[in-house]
Design an enzyme around this catalytic site. Structure first.
Site, PDB file in Angstrom:
ATOM      1  N   GLY A 339      45.455  36.385  43.419  1.00 16.32           N
ATOM      2  CA  GLY A 339      46.188  36.075  44.597  1.00 16.32           C
ATOM      3  C   GLY A 339      45.538  35.899  45.904  1.00 16.32           C
ATOM      4  N   SER A 340      46.309  37.794  46.675  1.00 17.81           N
ATOM      5  CA  SER A 340      45.999  37.954  47.497  1.00 17.81           C
ATOM      6  C   SER A 340      44.946  38.571  47.953  1.00 17.81           C
ATOM      7  CB  SER A 340      46.947  38.243  48.798  1.00 17.81           C
ATOM      8  OG  SER A 340      47.919  37.356  49.130  1.00 17.81           O
TER       9      SER A 340
END
Length: 659
Positions: A339-340
């Site tokens: 993810g981020s």
């Protein structure tokens, strides 16, 4: 005349008899010579062979004679023990009190089992197995009737030995894990050697054929099996014609394995399991300066002692059918889209290539169009104009879509590999995973398809093909914090001798670029718009930097996006997003880095960040965290003040008090 003829006839007959006798004597003499010669040859050959047996080959035949009456048996080595960094036991050898029975001494075996059953519990299934083994083995071979007895039962059997013919109490060693589930996913467990394992040996070791011998099955127990096992001893015993032991001639003791001290802090490991309780999750705490792994937890876990004795089908099915996968080693083998948390790699790839400056601003309106496809930002209305540091603070997807378009996947992949992603760290853990950092070459080789720009945009936010393990994410964070290519390690000392710390690699990055990314991570936790502001550390001296991450496990249709994306709490557990958070602290003098992954936990800022903050506080302060380290409104209530001690009244009669 007639008389003369008779005399002549007698003389001729006598002459003929004499000649025949002489001829016969001559034949016997030749035969005797032949027989004599044959006897001489045979006697010489016999004497020569006797000389060979008794003089020339005497040593060889002495050994063969010894082997006919002497057996050599192996003595199992004492398995080495495993400790945490402070010397607290993680895997030890414990006395195993057991009872065996010898059929030829017991007489009526069933009657003796009945008597023994009045003292200790012998399940019917075990009784049937004992009787079967009794008939399969020789009468003088001991058969285990009961093991893992407590001291009281063992002492009771000893006290009743005069009435228990053929019963022998024995004391051996068995593996024990005093912390149970806390270290199951790192230490592992041992179990009995299987036929398949015997066949798969590269170098045959006779000790593995000892009945009931145990070897490492998972974790460090398996990865360092030969080091922990040691070398077997031997003893020579004299046996009779049917194989019964007469006496022990001599003994050579084996060599114990090498004790291992791990880098784990048992207190921090215990807190990690406590903090993750109820979740399918993993966390890793690493020392950013020397790579020591202080805590590596995967929940839910299991009790490794169940496998040492042989796990029951009920317990096995319970573990196997649990959707939270307690048998999976999530911290080392669980692969998740980061993810981020991957955005730091994209930022550094663009900075190092000179494709973005610290002050350049990119406009985010909530979506980036690529042909007919739309790549959305997590914030539906967009973030407006942002520079790199602000984009990290607010985790803007559109900004990093743009950086990925500029840098390209190969630059991003090369940067990620510098930080330990895409290859398994060198740790003594079986089945540790590489994760996946894709490239153009990888997609052509594996998928037989060309790389698309859309693939780069997905990779920019840690989705698509990108996969990482929790230990890799912790290592990436440690390298970001220290600015050096530290190497993770689990073994601190072997046999009491410290293991040298590996020299860190040079990351080859500009210090100002690393500093900019670190400041962005600081703002994530401490900035006014930071996505993890609620999980900050209030003590400024221990201020924490970090990055939130939320990775999707399902596709969101255009219709759902138009109507409003379904919240995680309204989805079945298996379709919710994974929650991630990475952090290091203190910001100005980093000591520790933490990674947390909560499977299907939802948002990283809401679920994973508070866990990681609490793990960091316990790493920094120990078990007694000051309440001032928590932000106002999140501080736990102080422990209740104990009541003052009650005064002690003198109950003696006044007349009896002496001054």
């Amino acid at each position: 005349m007639i008389l003369n003829r008779d005399r002549r006839a007698r003389r001729e007959a006598l002459k003929r008899r004499t000649e025949a006798k002489a001829t016969k004597n001559r034949r016997i003499t030749r035969r005797g010579l032949v027989m004599l010669a044959a006897q001489l040859v045979f006697g010489g050959a016999l004497a020569w062979r006797m000389r060979q047996f008794q003089i020339v080959e005497t040593d060889r035949y002495r050994v063969l004679a010894e082997e006919n009456r002497i057996n050599i048996t192996l003595i199992p080595p004492v398995r080495a023990e495993i400790f945490d960094r402070a010397g607290r036991p993680l895997a030890i050898n414990r006395q195993n009190y057991r009872v065996v029975m010898i059929r030829e001494q017991a007489g009526d075996v069933e009657s003796m089992l009945d008597k023994l059953g009045l003292i200790i519990d012998i399940p019917e299934r075990r009784r049937r197995r004992v009787l079967k083994e009794m008939h399969q083995k020789s009468a003088f071979v001991p058969v285990a009737v009961a093991d893992y007895l407590d001291w009281r039962d063992f002492a009771t059997v000893n006290a009743n030995l005069p009435a228990l013919s053929g019963v022998q109490p024995e004391v051996g060693l068995t593996r024990h894990y005093p912390n149970g589930p806390l270290t199951a996913q790192v230490v592992g467990y041992v179990g009995r050697v299987t036929e398949k394992e015997l066949q798969n040996q590269e170098i045959a070791d006779p000790v593995l054929e000892i009945p009931e011998f145990q070897i490492g099955k998972t974790g460090i127990e398996k990865a360092r099996e030969e080091e922990l096992r040691g070398r077997a001893g031997s003893r020579r015993i004299e046996v009779n014609a049917v194989g019964r032991v007469i006496r022990e001639i001599d003994r050579i003791d084996g060599v114990s394995g090498t004790d291992l001290h791990l880098t784990l802090d048992l207190d921090l490991q215990a807190y990690a399991h406590e903090r993750l309780e109820g979740a399918s999750a993993a966390t890793v705490v690493i020392d950013v300066n020397n790579g020591d792994l202080l805590a590596v937890a995967s929940t839910p876990s299991f009790d490794p002692n169940l496998f040492v004795r042989g796990i029951s089908s009920t317990d096995w099915n319970r573990l196997l059918n649990n959707d939270h996968r307690p048998l999976a080693n999530k911290w080392a083998s669980g692969m998740y889209p980061p993810g981020s948390t991957f955005k730091m790699m994209v930022a550094l790839a663009a900075l190092e290539a000179g494709l973005v400056s610290p002050d350049e601003r990119v406009f985010c309106n909530g979506v980036m169009k690529l042909g007919r496809r739309k790549f959305h930002c997590w914030r539906r209305g967009g973030h407006g104009h942002l520079n790199l540091r602000q984009a990290l603070e607010q985790s803007c997807d559109v900004f990093y879509y743009e950086m990925a378009k500029r840098a390209g996947i190969d630059r991003i992949a090369a940067m990620a590999r510098r930080f330990g992603l895409g290859s398994a760290p060198d740790l003594p853990i079986p089945a540790i995973k590489d994760g996946l950092i894709p490239s153009k070459e990888w997609k052509r080789r594996v998928k037989d398809e060309p790389w698309q720009v859309g693939d780069s945009l997905n990779s920019a936010i840690g989705q698509g093909f990108v996969l990482a393990t929790p230990v890799q994410l912790a290592l990436m964070t440690a390298r970001l914090a220290s600015g050096e290519g530290v190497h993770p390690r689990l073994i601190r000392a072997r046999g009491g001798v410290p293991v040298p710390v590996a020299k860190p690699d040079d990351l080859g990055l500009r210090p100002d670029h690393l500093a900019l990314v670190r400041k962005g991570m600081f703002d994530v936790v401490n900035g006014r718009h930071g996505t993890a502001r609620r999980s900050r550390i209030a003590d400024e001296a221990m201020a924490m930097a970090g990055k939130t991450g939320t990775s999707q496990v399902r596709n969101i249709s255009a219709a759902e996006r138009a109507a409003g994306v379904t919240k995680n709490k309204d989805l079945p557990w298996g379709r919710r997003d994974h929650a991630l958070f990475l952090c290091f602290a203190p910001f100005n003098d980093p000591k520790y880095a933490v990674s947390v992954v909560v499977e299907h936990g939802g948002g990283g800022s809401a679920v994973a960040a508070p866990i990681a903050r609490d793990m960091m506080l316990h790493a920094l302060y120990g078990p007694h965290v000051p309440i001032t380290a928590y932000p106002p409104g999140q501080r736990p209530p102080p422990p209740p003040t104990p009541p003052p001690p009650r005064p002690v009244r003198d109950t003696q009669p006044e007349s009896s008090i002496r001054t």
